[in-house]
Design a protein around this motif. Structure first.
Motif, PDB file in Angstrom:
ATOM      1  N   LYS A  10       5.532   1.254  40.240  1.00 55.31           N
ATOM      2  CA  LYS A  10       6.107   1.726  41.504  1.00 55.31           C
ATOM      3  C   LYS A  10       7.372   0.951  41.866  1.00 55.31           C
ATOM      4  CE  LYS A  10       1.719   3.387  43.386  1.00 55.31           C
ATOM      5  NZ  LYS A  10       0.680   3.212  44.435  1.00 55.31           N
ATOM      6  N   MET A  11       7.350  -0.378  41.648  1.00 58.34           N
ATOM      7  CA  MET A  11       8.538  -1.169  41.963  1.00 58.34           C
ATOM      8  C   MET A  11       9.674  -0.832  41.017  1.00 58.34           C
ATOM      9  SD  MET A  11       8.894  -3.100  44.554  1.00 58.34           S
ATOM     10  CE  MET A  11      10.214  -4.111  43.926  1.00 58.34           C
ATOM     11  N   GLY A  12       9.383  -0.702  39.737  1.00 55.64           N
ATOM     12  CA  GLY A  12      10.408  -0.366  38.770  1.00 55.64           C
ATOM     13  C   GLY A  12      11.088   0.956  39.098  1.00 55.64           C
ATOM     14  N   LYS A  13      10.301   1.932  39.472  1.00 56.78           N
ATOM     15  CA  LYS A  13      10.853   3.247  39.813  1.00 56.78           C
ATOM     16  C   LYS A  13      11.689   3.184  41.095  1.00 56.78           C
ATOM     17  CE  LYS A  13       7.354   6.046  37.428  1.00 56.78           C
ATOM     18  NZ  LYS A  13       6.704   4.939  36.687  1.00 56.78           N
ATOM     19  N   MET A  14      11.246   2.384  42.068  1.00 54.75           N
ATOM     20  CA  MET A  14      12.026   2.223  43.292  1.00 54.75           C
ATOM     21  C   MET A  14      13.359   1.537  42.998  1.00 54.75           C
ATOM     22  SD  MET A  14      12.277   2.586  46.618  1.00 54.75           S
ATOM     23  CE  MET A  14      10.615   2.875  47.253  1.00 54.75           C
ATOM     24  N   ILE A  15      13.315   0.500  42.160  1.00 53.49           N
ATOM     25  CA  ILE A  15      14.552  -0.190  41.780  1.00 53.49           C
ATOM     26  C   ILE A  15      15.494   0.775  41.070  1.00 53.49           C
ATOM     27  CG2 ILE A  15      15.503  -1.954  40.231  1.00 53.49           C
ATOM     28  CD1 ILE A  15      12.976  -3.630  40.897  1.00 53.49           C
ATOM     29  N   GLU A  16      14.957   1.598  40.192  1.00 57.02           N
ATOM     30  CA  GLU A  16      15.781   2.579  39.490  1.00 57.02           C
ATOM     31  C   GLU A  16      16.502   3.498  40.473  1.00 57.02           C
ATOM     32  OE1 GLU A  16      15.252   5.548  35.718  1.00 57.02           O
ATOM     33  OE2 GLU A  16      13.664   5.579  37.220  1.00 57.02           O
ATOM     34  N   THR A  17      15.774   4.015  41.427  1.00 54.89           N
ATOM     35  CA  THR A  17      16.365   4.939  42.403  1.00 54.89           C
ATOM     36  C   THR A  17      17.499   4.279  43.180  1.00 54.89           C
ATOM     37  OG1 THR A  17      14.285   6.147  42.649  1.00 54.89           O
ATOM     38  CG2 THR A  17      15.878   6.340  44.440  1.00 54.89           C
ATOM     39  N   LEU A  18      17.259   3.071  43.682  1.00 55.67           N
ATOM     40  CA  LEU A  18      18.266   2.390  44.493  1.00 55.67           C
ATOM     41  C   LEU A  18      19.440   1.915  43.646  1.00 55.67           C
ATOM     42  CD1 LEU A  18      16.079   0.267  46.949  1.00 55.67           C
ATOM     43  CD2 LEU A  18      17.071   2.528  47.285  1.00 55.67           C
ATOM     44  N   HIS A 132      -1.790  -4.091  49.569  1.00 55.62           N
ATOM     45  CA  HIS A 132      -2.478  -2.900  49.048  1.00 55.62           C
ATOM     46  C   HIS A 132      -3.573  -3.294  48.055  1.00 55.62           C
ATOM     47  CE1 HIS A 132      -0.048  -3.474  45.398  1.00 55.62           C
ATOM     48  NE2 HIS A 132       0.948  -3.717  46.231  1.00 55.62           N
ATOM     49  N   THR A 133      -4.484  -2.396  47.824  1.00 55.24           N
ATOM     50  CA  THR A 133      -5.651  -2.689  46.991  1.00 55.24           C
ATOM     51  C   THR A 133      -5.321  -2.829  45.509  1.00 55.24           C
ATOM     52  OG1 THR A 133      -6.127  -0.307  46.901  1.00 55.24           O
ATOM     53  CG2 THR A 133      -7.272  -1.599  48.576  1.00 55.24           C
ATOM     54  N   GLN A 134      -4.111  -2.424  45.078  1.00 55.74           N
ATOM     55  CA  GLN A 134      -3.742  -2.546  43.666  1.00 55.74           C
ATOM     56  C   GLN A 134      -3.152  -3.907  43.324  1.00 55.74           C
ATOM     57  OE1 GLN A 134      -1.160   0.940  43.328  1.00 55.74           O
ATOM     58  NE2 GLN A 134      -2.771   2.039  42.255  1.00 55.74           N
ATOM     59  N   ILE A 176      -5.976  -3.930  51.634  1.00 54.55           N
ATOM     60  CA  ILE A 176      -6.267  -2.764  52.464  1.00 54.55           C
ATOM     61  C   ILE A 176      -5.341  -1.608  52.099  1.00 54.55           C
ATOM     62  CG2 ILE A 176      -6.376  -1.863  54.818  1.00 54.55           C
ATOM     63  CD1 ILE A 176      -6.813  -4.746  55.789  1.00 54.55           C
ATOM     64  N   GLY A 177      -5.887  -0.507  51.684  1.00 55.22           N
ATOM     65  CA  GLY A 177      -5.134   0.731  51.511  1.00 55.22           C
ATOM     66  C   GLY A 177      -3.852   0.579  50.731  1.00 55.22           C
ATOM     67  N   THR A 178      -2.751   1.008  51.338  1.00 53.34           N
ATOM     68  CA  THR A 178      -1.439   0.984  50.676  1.00 53.34           C
ATOM     69  C   THR A 178      -0.470   0.025  51.371  1.00 53.34           C
ATOM     70  OG1 THR A 178      -0.693   2.867  52.007  1.00 53.34           O
ATOM     71  CG2 THR A 178      -1.694   3.361  49.859  1.00 53.34           C
ATOM     72  N   VAL A 179      -0.982  -0.967  52.073  1.00 53.13           N
ATOM     73  CA  VAL A 179      -0.140  -1.900  52.830  1.00 53.13           C
ATOM     74  C   VAL A 179       0.862  -2.585  51.906  1.00 53.13           C
ATOM     75  CG1 VAL A 179      -0.127  -3.999  54.224  1.00 53.13           C
ATOM     76  CG2 VAL A 179      -1.955  -2.315  54.521  1.00 53.13           C
ATOM     77  N   HIS A 198       5.836 -11.496  59.324  1.00 56.86           N
ATOM     78  CA  HIS A 198       6.728 -10.543  58.671  1.00 56.86           C
ATOM     79  C   HIS A 198       5.901  -9.357  58.188  1.00 56.86           C
ATOM     80  CE1 HIS A 198       8.927  -8.566  55.402  1.00 56.86           C
ATOM     81  NE2 HIS A 198      10.002  -8.897  56.080  1.00 56.86           N
ATOM     82  N   THR A 199       6.367  -8.162  58.515  1.00 50.12           N
ATOM     83  CA  THR A 199       5.681  -6.937  58.107  1.00 50.12           C
ATOM     84  C   THR A 199       6.649  -6.064  57.325  1.00 50.12           C
ATOM     85  OG1 THR A 199       4.290  -6.985  60.098  1.00 50.12           O
ATOM     86  CG2 THR A 199       4.432  -4.902  58.897  1.00 50.12           C
ATOM     87  N   ALA A 200       6.317  -5.785  56.083  1.00 50.72           N
ATOM     88  CA  ALA A 200       7.116  -4.852  55.283  1.00 50.72           C
ATOM     89  C   ALA A 200       6.642  -3.436  55.579  1.00 50.72           C
ATOM     90  CB  ALA A 200       6.954  -5.163  53.798  1.00 50.72           C
ATOM     91  N   HIS A 201       7.583  -2.530  55.794  1.00 57.79           N
ATOM     92  CA  HIS A 201       7.225  -1.145  56.078  1.00 57.79           C
ATOM     93  C   HIS A 201       7.104  -0.313  54.806  1.00 57.79           C
ATOM     94  CE1 HIS A 201       7.655  -2.125  60.214  1.00 57.79           C
ATOM     95  NE2 HIS A 201       8.965  -2.286  60.158  1.00 57.79           N
ATOM     96  N   ASN A 202       7.785  -0.745  53.754  1.00 54.42           N
ATOM     97  CA  ASN A 202       7.722  -0.059  52.458  1.00 54.42           C
ATOM     98  C   ASN A 202       8.250  -1.012  51.392  1.00 54.42           C
ATOM     99  OD1 ASN A 202      10.672   0.216  52.454  1.00 54.42           O
ATOM    100  ND2 ASN A 202      10.329   1.826  53.981  1.00 54.42           N
ATOM    101  N   ARG A 203       8.320  -0.538  50.144  1.00 54.06           N
ATOM    102  CA  ARG A 203       8.763  -1.389  49.042  1.00 54.06           C
ATOM    103  C   ARG A 203      10.276  -1.433  48.888  1.00 54.06           C
ATOM    104  NH1 ARG A 203       3.983   0.892  46.957  1.00 54.06           N
ATOM    105  NH2 ARG A 203       2.511  -0.613  46.096  1.00 54.06           N
TER     106      ARG A 203
END
Length: 232
Positions: A10-18, A132-134, A176-179, A198-203
């Motif tokens: 998921k992180m790799g794909k997000m980095i690719e997009t940005l 997140h649980t993963q 917890i979930g997808t936090v 500090h709260t991250a809203h997304n990756r």
């Protein structure tokens, strides 16, 4: 800039997009099953792989004179080896437990607060991190970095996952979930509490910080941190 991605979750794909959005090219996406790797095409590598793969990825890049940044946690028993190899090869390397620009400001805030609170012995310190649980490792690398920032400026002897002794900082980890990631440092006394969070809203914040670090690292030699990248 030609970027190679070690780890394509998921992180790799997000980095690719940005990265593509910022005008860069992804020239390789490398996972555990990848055999043929063309290091000559890479200007820089970004590693968000697995704990048992990270040191190998970092070593290969340094051996091939490819600057590399790594955001993989759980491999730091080999960190000193990576630093030594980077020095031997005149390479370029950045490791961060968290590349988010906001988190790195939070790290500095945490250190400054620890300095101010060091003489106020009536306050006890505790920490909580939620992911997140993963997420495989606990506590998170970010939580460990926060704890180490406190240890550097107080009389606490160590941090400990879960319940801790009086001279240890307890870190409570929740999955917890997808936090994406929430980190809280709490100073509590009988009369009041002081809390920073500090709260991250997304990756996306993690991914953007990694790309900014990669842009900064190209053309440099040495082992650096996000403090260098951000001039903190």
């Amino acid at each position: 800039m030609n970027i190679a991605l070690f780890g394509y979750g998921k992180m790799g794909k997000m980095i690719e997009t940005l990265a593509v959005r910022r005008g860069h090219q992804i020239v390789a996406t490398i996972d555990v099953d990848t055999v043929d790797i063309d290091f000559a095409r890479m200007d820089v590598a970004i590693d968000f792989s697995m704990p048992d793969s990270a040191f190998g990825n970092i070593s290969k890049c340094l051996e091939h004179q490819v600057p590399i940044i790594s955001g993989t946690t759980g491999w730091l028993a080999d960190f000193d080896k990576a630093v030594q190899l980077c020095d031997e090869k005149d390479g370029a390397f950045i490791y961060a437990s968290n590349f988010s620009l906001g988190v790195n400001v939070f790290f500095e805030l945490n250190r400054q607060l620890a300095k101010m609170m060091a003489q106020l012995k009536q306050y006890s310190i505790s920490m909580e991190e939620i992911h997140h649980t993963q997420k495989l490792d606990a506590p998170s690398g970010t939580a460990i970095t926060l704890a180490e920032g406190i240890l550097d400026h107080t009389d606490y002897a160590a941090w400990k996952l879960g319940d801790a002794a009086e001279n240890e900082i307890p870190i409570h980890s929740k999955r917890i979930g997808t936090v994406p990631g929430t980190h809280t440092v709490d100073y509590s006394s009988a009369v009041d509490s002081i809390e920073i969070k500090h709260t991250a809203h997304n990756r996306e914040g993690f991914a953007l910080g990694a790309i900014i670090a990669a842009e900064w690292l190209v053309g440099k030699t040495g082992v650096f941190t996000m403090k260098d990248v951000l001039g903190l």
